[in-house]
Design a protein around this motif. Structure first.
Motif, PDB file in Angstrom:
ATOM      1  N   ALA A  31      54.766  37.061  34.450  1.00 11.23           N
ATOM      2  CA  ALA A  31      55.572  37.300  35.650  1.00 11.23           C
ATOM      3  C   ALA A  31      56.735  36.318  35.748  1.00 11.23           C
ATOM      4  N   GLY A  32      56.525  35.087  35.348  1.00 12.13           N
ATOM      5  CA  GLY A  32      57.561  34.073  35.452  1.00 12.13           C
ATOM      6  C   GLY A  32      58.541  34.044  34.298  1.00 12.13           C
ATOM      7  N   TYR A  33      58.194  34.659  33.204  1.00 16.28           N
ATOM      8  CA  TYR A  33      59.060  34.618  32.022  1.00 16.28           C
ATOM      9  C   TYR A  33      58.981  35.965  31.304  1.00 16.28           C
ATOM     10  N   GLY A  34      59.366  36.995  32.016  1.00 18.42           N
ATOM     11  CA  GLY A  34      59.258  38.355  31.503  1.00 18.42           C
ATOM     12  C   GLY A  34      59.977  38.588  30.196  1.00 18.42           C
ATOM     13  N   SER A  35      61.194  38.061  30.061  1.00 18.77           N
ATOM     14  CA  SER A  35      61.954  38.309  28.835  1.00 18.77           C
ATOM     15  C   SER A  35      61.306  37.655  27.625  1.00 18.77           C
ATOM     16  N   GLY A  36      60.615  36.583  27.829  1.00 18.97           N
ATOM     17  CA  GLY A  36      59.942  35.903  26.729  1.00 18.97           C
ATOM     18  C   GLY A  36      58.588  36.511  26.402  1.00 18.97           C
ATOM     19  N   CYS A  37      58.110  37.356  27.267  1.00 19.64           N
ATOM     20  CA  CYS A  37      56.780  37.947  27.090  1.00 19.64           C
ATOM     21  C   CYS A  37      56.846  39.466  26.943  1.00 19.64           C
ATOM     22  N   SER A  38      57.982  39.984  26.548  1.00 23.85           N
ATOM     23  CA  SER A  38      58.148  41.438  26.526  1.00 23.85           C
ATOM     24  C   SER A  38      57.159  42.130  25.590  1.00 23.85           C
ATOM     25  N   ASN A  39      56.902  41.574  24.431  1.00 22.82           N
ATOM     26  CA  ASN A  39      55.931  42.204  23.522  1.00 22.82           C
ATOM     27  C   ASN A  39      54.526  42.162  24.099  1.00 22.82           C
ATOM     28  N   TRP A  40      54.186  41.082  24.792  1.00 19.64           N
ATOM     29  CA  TRP A  40      52.875  41.006  25.429  1.00 19.64           C
ATOM     30  C   TRP A  40      52.772  42.053  26.536  1.00 19.64           C
ATOM     31  N   ALA A  41      53.857  42.219  27.292  1.00 18.11           N
ATOM     32  CA  ALA A  41      53.863  43.225  28.358  1.00 18.11           C
ATOM     33  C   ALA A  41      53.741  44.627  27.774  1.00 18.11           C
ATOM     34  N   MET A  42      54.383  44.865  26.637  1.00 22.86           N
ATOM     35  CA  MET A  42      54.272  46.173  25.994  1.00 22.86           C
ATOM     36  C   MET A  42      52.847  46.425  25.514  1.00 22.86           C
ATOM     37  N   LEU A  43      52.181  45.390  25.025  1.00 20.40           N
ATOM     38  CA  LEU A  43      50.781  45.547  24.625  1.00 20.40           C
ATOM     39  C   LEU A  43      49.917  45.844  25.844  1.00 20.40           C
ATOM     40  N   ALA A  44      50.171  45.143  26.943  1.00 20.26           N
ATOM     41  CA  ALA A  44      49.409  45.400  28.169  1.00 20.26           C
ATOM     42  C   ALA A  44      49.605  46.843  28.623  1.00 20.26           C
ATOM     43  N   LEU A  45      50.828  47.334  28.556  1.00 23.57           N
ATOM     44  CA  LEU A  45      51.113  48.724  28.910  1.00 23.57           C
ATOM     45  C   LEU A  45      50.369  49.685  27.984  1.00 23.57           C
ATOM     46  N   GLN A  46      50.356  49.362  26.719  1.00 23.68           N
ATOM     47  CA  GLN A  46      49.667  50.186  25.723  1.00 23.68           C
ATOM     48  C   GLN A  46      48.187  50.310  26.057  1.00 23.68           C
ATOM     49  N   LEU A  47      47.624  49.278  26.662  1.00 24.37           N
ATOM     50  CA  LEU A  47      46.193  49.274  26.965  1.00 24.37           C
ATOM     51  C   LEU A  47      45.850  50.002  28.262  1.00 24.37           C
ATOM     52  N   VAL A  48      46.817  50.138  29.167  1.00 23.82           N
ATOM     53  CA  VAL A  48      46.510  50.756  30.456  1.00 23.82           C
ATOM     54  C   VAL A  48      47.034  52.185  30.587  1.00 23.82           C
ATOM     55  N   LYS A  49      47.974  52.575  29.760  1.00 27.65           N
ATOM     56  CA  LYS A  49      48.511  53.935  29.762  1.00 27.65           C
ATOM     57  C   LYS A  49      48.004  54.662  28.518  1.00 27.65           C
ATOM     58  N   PRO A  50      47.980  55.979  28.539  1.00 32.33           N
ATOM     59  CA  PRO A  50      47.553  56.701  27.333  1.00 32.33           C
ATOM     60  C   PRO A  50      48.403  56.304  26.122  1.00 32.33           C
ATOM     61  N   PHE A  51      47.736  55.967  25.047  1.00 33.61           N
ATOM     62  CA  PHE A  51      48.393  55.562  23.806  1.00 33.61           C
ATOM     63  C   PHE A  51      47.871  56.460  22.692  1.00 33.61           C
ATOM     64  N   TYR A  52      48.775  56.932  21.858  1.00 30.99           N
ATOM     65  CA  TYR A  52      48.413  57.868  20.797  1.00 30.99           C
ATOM     66  C   TYR A  52      48.662  57.266  19.423  1.00 30.99           C
ATOM     67  N   GLU A  53      47.759  57.588  18.515  1.00 32.60           N
ATOM     68  CA  GLU A  53      47.951  57.292  17.107  1.00 32.60           C
ATOM     69  C   GLU A  53      48.160  58.643  16.435  1.00 32.60           C
ATOM     70  N   VAL A  54      49.306  58.834  15.833  1.00 33.95           N
ATOM     71  CA  VAL A  54      49.604  60.089  15.143  1.00 33.95           C
ATOM     72  C   VAL A  54      49.574  59.801  13.651  1.00 33.95           C
ATOM     73  N   VAL A  55      48.714  60.509  12.946  1.00 37.36           N
ATOM     74  CA  VAL A  55      48.539  60.304  11.511  1.00 37.36           C
ATOM     75  C   VAL A  55      48.996  61.569  10.796  1.00 37.36           C
ATOM     76  N   ILE A  56      49.965  61.413   9.901  1.00 33.59           N
ATOM     77  CA  ILE A  56      50.499  62.544   9.150  1.00 33.59           C
ATOM     78  C   ILE A  56      50.151  62.352   7.684  1.00 33.59           C
ATOM     79  N   THR A  57      49.488  63.342   7.093  1.00 31.35           N
ATOM     80  CA  THR A  57      49.095  63.246   5.691  1.00 31.35           C
ATOM     81  C   THR A  57      49.519  64.504   4.938  1.00 31.35           C
ATOM     82  N   GLY A  58      49.741  64.351   3.645  1.00 35.29           N
ATOM     83  CA  GLY A  58      50.045  65.502   2.802  1.00 35.29           C
ATOM     84  C   GLY A  58      51.405  65.406   2.148  1.00 35.29           C
ATOM     85  N   GLU A  59      51.683  66.361   1.282  1.00 34.08           N
ATOM     86  CA  GLU A  59      52.895  66.312   0.463  1.00 34.08           C
ATOM     87  C   GLU A  59      54.185  66.404   1.269  1.00 34.08           C
ATOM     88  N   ASN A  60      54.155  67.006   2.452  1.00 37.77           N
ATOM     89  CA  ASN A  60      55.347  67.098   3.293  1.00 37.77           C
ATOM     90  C   ASN A  60      55.307  66.119   4.467  1.00 37.77           C
TER      91      ASN A  60
END
Length: 125
Positions: A31-60
């Motif tokens: 909260a006090g240093y948001g710009s310095g913690c942006s990646n941490w905030a993005m990880l926190a968001l990833q944990l509380v909002k739906p997060f998807y792993e999309v796996v694409i396999t095959g010749e195309n």
């Protein structure tokens, strides 16, 4: 955040545990240093909002990846493999002669699809 992503790709639970502990350690300063913690905030968001792993396999897979990247897909990790790969995220997800797209959450996947539009519908709700 990168360590957590690596945990998703490799299935290494120690990476996940360490990333979450690091997030807990920095949570108080966000909260006090948001710009310095942006990646941490993005990880926190990833944990509380739906997060998807999309796996694409095959010749195309690369073509499907390129097509998929034409869309805005926040909260999404995309992993692509043309042939057999060693990472856990690709295990048991390849079929000879087919290009498949798996939409997963927490390493649990829906039945594979073949069209990018289907992925966009699910991920963007």
């Amino acid at each position: 955040r990168s360590l957590y992503t690596l945990a998703l790709l490799t299935g290494n639970t120690e990476y996940r545990t360490t990333a979450l502990q690091m997030l807990r350690n920095t949570a108080g300063s966000m909260a006090g240093y948001g710009s310095g913690c942006s990646n941490w905030a993005m990880l926190a968001l990833q944990l509380v909002k739906p997060f998807y792993e999309v796996v694409i396999t095959g010749e195309n897979a690369i073509e499907k990846y390129t097509e998929l990247n034409q869309n805005y897909l926040p909260q999404t990790l995309i992993a692509t493999a043309v042939s057999g790969e060693e990472l856990d995220v690709f295990q048991h997800r390849q079929q000879v002669g087919k290009t498949l797209i798996y939409i997963c959450q927490n390493n649990s996947c829906q039945a594979p699809v073949s069209e990018v539009g289907e992925v966009v519908k699910v991920v963007n709700g």
